[in-house]
Design a protein around this motif. Sequence first.
Motif, mmCIF file in Angstrom:
data_model
loop_
_atom_site.group_PDB
_atom_site.id
_atom_site.type_symbol
_atom_site.label_atom_id
_atom_site.label_comp_id
_atom_site.label_asym_id
_atom_site.label_seq_id
_atom_site.Cartn_x
_atom_site.Cartn_y
_atom_site.Cartn_z
ATOM 1 N N PHE A 150 -18.644 3.949 -17.214
ATOM 2 C CA PHE A 150 -19.629 2.872 -17.355
ATOM 3 C C PHE A 150 -20.731 2.941 -16.311
ATOM 4 O O PHE A 150 -21.765 2.274 -16.428
ATOM 5 C CB PHE A 150 -18.939 1.500 -17.260
ATOM 6 C CG PHE A 150 -18.472 1.133 -15.871
ATOM 7 C CD1 PHE A 150 -17.266 1.584 -15.388
ATOM 8 C CD2 PHE A 150 -19.258 0.347 -15.047
ATOM 9 C CE1 PHE A 150 -16.830 1.246 -14.106
ATOM 10 C CE2 PHE A 150 -18.836 -0.005 -13.767
ATOM 11 C CZ PHE A 150 -17.619 0.457 -13.295
ATOM 12 N N LYS A 151 -20.522 3.731 -15.272
ATOM 13 C CA LYS A 151 -21.496 3.787 -14.180
ATOM 14 C C LYS A 151 -22.860 4.275 -14.666
ATOM 15 O O LYS A 151 -23.880 3.975 -14.059
ATOM 16 C CB LYS A 151 -21.006 4.719 -13.077
ATOM 17 C CG LYS A 151 -19.647 4.373 -12.531
ATOM 18 C CD LYS A 151 -19.671 3.181 -11.622
ATOM 19 C CE LYS A 151 -18.272 2.877 -11.130
ATOM 20 N NZ LYS A 151 -18.216 1.767 -10.185
ATOM 21 N N ALA B 256 -21.450 5.496 -1.712
ATOM 22 C CA ALA B 256 -20.039 5.737 -1.400
ATOM 23 C C ALA B 256 -19.344 5.664 -2.738
ATOM 24 O O ALA B 256 -19.813 4.958 -3.628
ATOM 25 C CB ALA B 256 -19.524 4.637 -0.495
ATOM 26 N N SER B 257 -18.235 6.376 -2.888
ATOM 27 C CA SER B 257 -17.632 6.332 -4.219
ATOM 28 C C SER B 257 -16.166 6.702 -4.228
ATOM 29 O O SER B 257 -15.709 7.519 -3.437
ATOM 30 C CB SER B 257 -18.398 7.262 -5.152
ATOM 31 O OG SER B 257 -17.900 7.170 -6.457
ATOM 32 N N THR B 258 -15.451 6.054 -5.179
ATOM 33 C CA THR B 258 -14.096 6.516 -5.485
ATOM 34 C C THR B 258 -14.185 7.612 -6.555
ATOM 35 O O THR B 258 -13.163 8.063 -7.056
ATOM 36 C CB THR B 258 -13.227 5.340 -5.976
ATOM 37 O OG1 THR B 258 -13.887 4.749 -7.113
ATOM 38 C CG2 THR B 258 -13.026 4.288 -4.900
ATOM 39 N N PHE C 246 -12.565 4.142 0.854
ATOM 40 C CA PHE C 246 -13.851 3.793 0.236
ATOM 41 C C PHE C 246 -14.596 2.720 1.018
ATOM 42 O O PHE C 246 -15.819 2.791 1.182
ATOM 43 C CB PHE C 246 -13.621 3.310 -1.206
ATOM 44 C CG PHE C 246 -14.833 2.693 -1.824
ATOM 45 C CD1 PHE C 246 -15.801 3.477 -2.433
ATOM 46 C CD2 PHE C 246 -15.044 1.314 -1.769
ATOM 47 C CE1 PHE C 246 -16.946 2.913 -2.981
ATOM 48 C CE2 PHE C 246 -16.187 0.736 -2.309
ATOM 49 C CZ PHE C 246 -17.135 1.539 -2.922
ATOM 50 N N ALA D 133 -16.011 -5.154 -8.007
ATOM 51 C CA ALA D 133 -16.340 -6.320 -8.843
ATOM 52 C C ALA D 133 -17.799 -6.378 -9.285
ATOM 53 O O ALA D 133 -18.315 -7.447 -9.625
ATOM 54 C CB ALA D 133 -15.938 -7.623 -8.160
ATOM 55 N N ASN E 249 -18.866 -4.684 -11.995
ATOM 56 C CA ASN E 249 -18.886 -4.655 -13.462
ATOM 57 C C ASN E 249 -18.565 -6.016 -14.073
ATOM 58 O O ASN E 249 -19.210 -6.430 -15.023
ATOM 59 C CB ASN E 249 -17.918 -3.583 -13.976
ATOM 60 C CG ASN E 249 -18.400 -2.956 -15.280
ATOM 61 O OD1 ASN E 249 -19.597 -2.980 -15.574
ATOM 62 N ND2 ASN E 249 -17.478 -2.401 -16.045
ATOM 63 N N ALA F 171 -9.711 4.979 -8.752
ATOM 64 C CA ALA F 171 -11.056 4.421 -8.968
ATOM 65 C C ALA F 171 -11.174 3.010 -8.407
ATOM 66 O O ALA F 171 -12.251 2.593 -7.990
ATOM 67 C CB ALA F 171 -11.385 4.411 -10.461
ATOM 68 N N ILE F 172 -10.067 2.270 -8.406
ATOM 69 C CA ILE F 172 -10.119 0.875 -7.929
ATOM 70 C C ILE F 172 -9.291 0.701 -6.646
ATOM 71 O O ILE F 172 -8.731 -0.354 -6.385
ATOM 72 C CB ILE F 172 -9.698 -0.130 -9.039
ATOM 73 C CG1 ILE F 172 -8.368 0.268 -9.691
ATOM 74 C CG2 ILE F 172 -10.798 -0.246 -10.083
ATOM 75 C CD1 ILE F 172 -7.808 -0.791 -10.641
ATOM 76 N N ILE G 115 -9.727 -0.121 -3.596
ATOM 77 C CA ILE G 115 -10.756 -0.774 -2.777
ATOM 78 C C ILE G 115 -10.162 -2.044 -2.152
ATOM 79 O O ILE G 115 -9.573 -2.868 -2.859
ATOM 80 C CB ILE G 115 -11.990 -1.122 -3.661
ATOM 81 C CG1 ILE G 115 -12.664 0.184 -4.125
ATOM 82 C CG2 ILE G 115 -12.977 -2.016 -2.912
ATOM 83 C CD1 ILE G 115 -13.794 0.017 -5.103
ATOM 84 N N GLU H 291 -8.953 6.623 -18.099
ATOM 85 C CA GLU H 291 -8.374 6.905 -16.783
ATOM 86 C C GLU H 291 -7.479 5.738 -16.350
ATOM 87 O O GLU H 291 -7.577 4.634 -16.916
ATOM 88 C CB GLU H 291 -9.451 7.256 -15.778
ATOM 89 C CG GLU H 291 -10.456 6.182 -15.478
ATOM 90 C CD GLU H 291 -11.354 6.613 -14.314
ATOM 91 O OE1 GLU H 291 -10.875 6.609 -13.183
ATOM 92 O OE2 GLU H 291 -12.536 6.949 -14.559
ATOM 93 N N ALA I 232 -7.371 3.581 -13.905
ATOM 94 C CA ALA I 232 -8.006 2.305 -13.531
ATOM 95 C C ALA I 232 -8.384 1.506 -14.774
ATOM 96 O O ALA I 232 -8.238 0.281 -14.807
ATOM 97 C CB ALA I 232 -9.251 2.564 -12.688
ATOM 98 N N THR J 65 -13.173 1.593 -18.773
ATOM 99 C CA THR J 65 -14.313 1.952 -17.931
ATOM 100 C C THR J 65 -14.561 3.456 -17.769
ATOM 101 O O THR J 65 -15.682 3.877 -17.513
ATOM 102 C CB THR J 65 -14.101 1.325 -16.551
ATOM 103 O OG1 THR J 65 -12.729 1.568 -16.166
ATOM 104 C CG2 THR J 65 -14.344 -0.168 -16.569
ATOM 105 N N GLY J 66 -13.494 4.258 -17.856
ATOM 106 C CA GLY J 66 -13.666 5.688 -17.601
ATOM 107 C C GLY J 66 -12.806 6.564 -18.504
ATOM 108 O O GLY J 66 -11.748 6.155 -19.002
HETATM 109 N N1 F0G Z 1 -12.965 1.469 -13.501
HETATM 110 C C1 F0G Z 1 -13.407 2.658 -13.078
HETATM 111 C C2 F0G Z 1 -13.070 3.862 -13.868
HETATM 112 C C3 F0G Z 1 -14.181 2.744 -11.894
HETATM 113 O O1 F0G Z 1 -14.627 3.930 -11.487
HETATM 114 C C4 F0G Z 1 -14.459 1.581 -11.160
HETATM 115 C C5 F0G Z 1 -15.221 1.625 -9.931
HETATM 116 C C6 F0G Z 1 -13.979 0.365 -11.666
HETATM 117 C C7 F0G Z 1 -13.237 0.348 -12.833
HETATM 118 C C8 F0G Z 1 -14.242 -0.926 -10.996
HETATM 119 O O2 F0G Z 1 -15.561 -1.331 -11.169
HETATM 120 O O3 F0G Z 1 -16.216 -1.627 -8.815
HETATM 121 O O4 F0G Z 1 -17.577 -2.572 -10.662
HETATM 122 O O5 F0G Z 1 -15.358 -3.536 -10.113
HETATM 123 N N2 F0G Z 1 -15.571 2.678 -9.353
HETATM 124 C C9 F0G Z 1 -16.464 2.767 -8.184
HETATM 125 C C10 F0G Z 1 -16.823 4.211 -7.914
HETATM 126 C C11 F0G Z 1 -16.002 2.026 -7.017
HETATM 127 O O6 F0G Z 1 -17.144 4.556 -6.778
HETATM 128 O O7 F0G Z 1 -16.835 5.003 -8.843
HETATM 129 P P1 F0G Z 1 -16.225 -2.323 -10.133
#
Ligand code: F0G
Length: 366
Positions: free
Chosen positions: A77-78, A100-102, A151, A206, A208, A257-258, A260, A303, A305, A331-332
Motif C-alpha cells: 500500500f505504500k 526509515a523503514s521496516t 525502526f 498508524a 494507514n 513490517a509492524i 514498531i 505478508e 503483517a 497491506t503487502g
Molecule cells: N502492513 C505492512 C505490510 C507494512 O509494511 C506496514 C508498515 C503496515 C502494515 C503498517 O502501516 O505504519 O501505516 O500503520 N510499514 C512501514 C514500513 C513501517 O517501513 O514499510 P502503518
Amino acid sequence: MVLKLIKRKLKLNYRKKKWPGLIEAYRKYLPVSSKTPIVSLQEGNTPLILSEKLSEIIGNNTKVFLKYDGLNPTGSFKDRGMTMAISKAKEEGCEAVICASTGNTSAAAAAYAAKGGLKSFVLIPDGFVAQGKLAQALMYGAEVISIKDNFDKALEIVRELSEQFPITLVNSVNPYRIEGQKTAAFEIVDDLKFSPDWLCIPMGNAGNITAYWKGFKEYSQKNKKLILPKMMGFQSSGSAPLVENIIVKNPDTIATAIRIGNPVNREKAKLVKKESKGDFQSVTDTEIISAYKILASEGVFCEPASAASVAGLIKNKNRIKKESTIVCVLTGNGLKDPDCAIKNNDAIFTKNVEPDIKNISEKLGF
Ligand code: F0G
C-alpha cells in the motif's frame, strides 16, 4: 449474433479503460495542481476480493472482503502514499528523499524516486527486513544503511537528518503520504457502493489507519448517506504500543513490517478509534500465522503483517452483527517475505527425489 457483438464490445471497453494511477483518478480530492509533475507507476485500483472462506468462518450472513493492496506496483500500500510524496517533493524542487523503514516504505520510496529521477536514502533495522523488500530497495537504486537498532531509532535519525539537510522525509509524518493512502478508502466505497461496517487493518506507525479514516470521512461529505465504518486496528502482541498505550522498548514479532514500538501517528490513531467507535486489539504471532495460512488456502498470499487484520477479525467473530460487511486490508504481498512462507506452511514438499516415474507416482499416492 447481436449478443455476441455486444459482448465483444464490452470486452474491448475493458481493455480501453486504462487505469491512469490514483492521482489522476482522484485528482479532485488530492492537493495537486497542473504544475505538479506526477510520478506514477499506475498504482491503486487494487482488487476487493470476496472471501468465501472467511465469510463462512464468521457466519451470520456476513460478507468478508479483502482489499488486496499487495497488488500495487511494488507490492504494498505504500505506493499510494509514495506517488503523492515523490510528486510533491519533485514539485518543490527537492532532489533527494530519505526514510526509515521496516521494508515496504523503503521499496516504494526507492521505486518512485527512481521513476521521478530523485536520489533515495534508506535506514533499516539490521536483520529485520524481509528479503524481498531489501532486494527491491537495492535494485531500485536506493542507498541503504542498516543500523544496529530498531525502526523507532531509525525514524528518529532520519527525522533529524531531514531537518538538518536538504532532503525530504517520506515516512508517514509527511502529510502527502496520508493523502495518497486515503484513496484506498475511496476505492472500497466505489466498489461496494457503500462503506463496510468494519474496516480491519494492521497498525505499525498508524499512518494507514489515519489515511483510511480521512478517506471515508471525505467521501461521506460528498455522499451524506454514507455510514462510516468502525475502524478496527490490530497489532502483534509483542509489538502493541497502541493497544497497551505505552512505548514498547523492544518490539518483537514475526510480522517484521509492524515491528514498531513508538508509532509517530499515535495521537491521530487514538482520534480515529474514538471518532469511529472502533477498537484496537492485539493478536499473537500464532494467530497471525494461522490467518496467513487461511488466506493462502483461498489463493491469496499476503505478508504476515497483513494477516494481522484477518487474525483480528477472527478473534472478534462473536461481536459481529448479522449480515455485516467487513473489509480486511491486506497491506503487502506474500512474496515480500519468502522466508516466512517457507518456514510456516503445511505443504508436502519432498526433496531430492530420483527422477523416476514409478517412484514419483507412488510418492503422489497413485
Ligand atoms: N502492513 C505492512 C505490510 C507494512 O509494511 C506496514 C508498515 C503496515 C502494515 C503498517 O502501516 O505504519 O501505516 O500503520 N510499514 C512501514 C514500513 C513501517 O517501513 O514499510 P502503518
